[in-house]
Scaffold this active site. Structure first.
Site, PDB file in Angstrom:
ATOM      1  CB  VAL A  48      -0.902  -0.016   1.186  1.00 31.45           C
ATOM      2  CG1 VAL A  48      -1.981   1.150   1.200  1.00 31.45           C
ATOM      3  CG2 VAL A  48      -1.990  -1.228   1.087  1.00 31.45           C
ATOM      4  CB  CYS A  49       3.828   2.153   1.980  1.00 33.31           C
ATOM      5  SG  CYS A  49       3.365   2.196   3.680  1.00 33.31           S
ATOM      6  CB  THR A  50       4.961   0.400  -2.876  1.00 31.18           C
ATOM      7  OG1 THR A  50       5.913  -0.147  -2.292  1.00 31.18           O
ATOM      8  CG2 THR A  50       5.410   0.608  -4.293  1.00 31.18           C
TER       9      THR A  50
END
Length: 159
Positions: A48-50
């Site tokens: 999700v952060c990527t």
């Protein structure tokens, strides 16, 4: 709960590493010149952060067109952030809050993420040229992305 709209944004000096050397990034360097968007995210190298940082990178010109500097903040080391940003072609400024002082100052600590320890919650702040928070959001879970449209709308109001 994150700091609220109308609050003076806590200043910080955090380390960034994207060109081979460590450099200091100081929030108040933007005061008087441009607005700032802070995107707090839990950890580099996670799905999700990527997606979030790649989406922000893809839309960076929209933020720049609204006279805003964009900074991504996580508790990862600047060395890990550099490798991740090169691997994923993330071009926004990433800074390391390894000692967790900034996530505490903005009240966006996510306790015990996946049993590995405290990280940043996923959050977004729009800070005007005077250093005042004009938009603040913490997502319900680390899997939820911030409302990018609301962030850009808050910037558009600042001119």
């Amino acid at each position: 709960m994150p700091l609220s709209v109308g609050t003076q944004a806590p200043d910080f000096i955090l380390k960034s590493k994207s060109t081979g050397e460590l450099k200091d990034v100081k929030l108040s360097d933007n005061f008087g010149a441009k607005n700032t968007v802070l995107f707090f995210f839990p950890l580099a190298f996670t799905g999700v952060c990527t997606k979030e940082m790649c989406d922000i990178t893809a839309g960076l010109s929209q933020y720049e067109g609204l006279n805003a500097s964009v900074i991504g903040i996580s508790v990862d080391s600047p060395f890990a952030q550099e490798v991740w940003s090169k691997q994923e072609k993330i071009t926004i400024t990433l800074v390391s809050d390894l000692n967790k002082a900034t996530i505490k100052a903005y009240d966006v600590v996510f306790p015990g993420l996946a049993g590995i320890g405290d990280t940043a919650a996923r959050a977004a702040f729009v800070i005007d040229k005077n250093g005042v928070i004009q938009y603040a959001e913490q997502t319900p879970t680390p899997k939820d992305l911030p409302n990018f449209e609301a962030v850009q709308a808050a910037l558009a109001k600042l001119g």
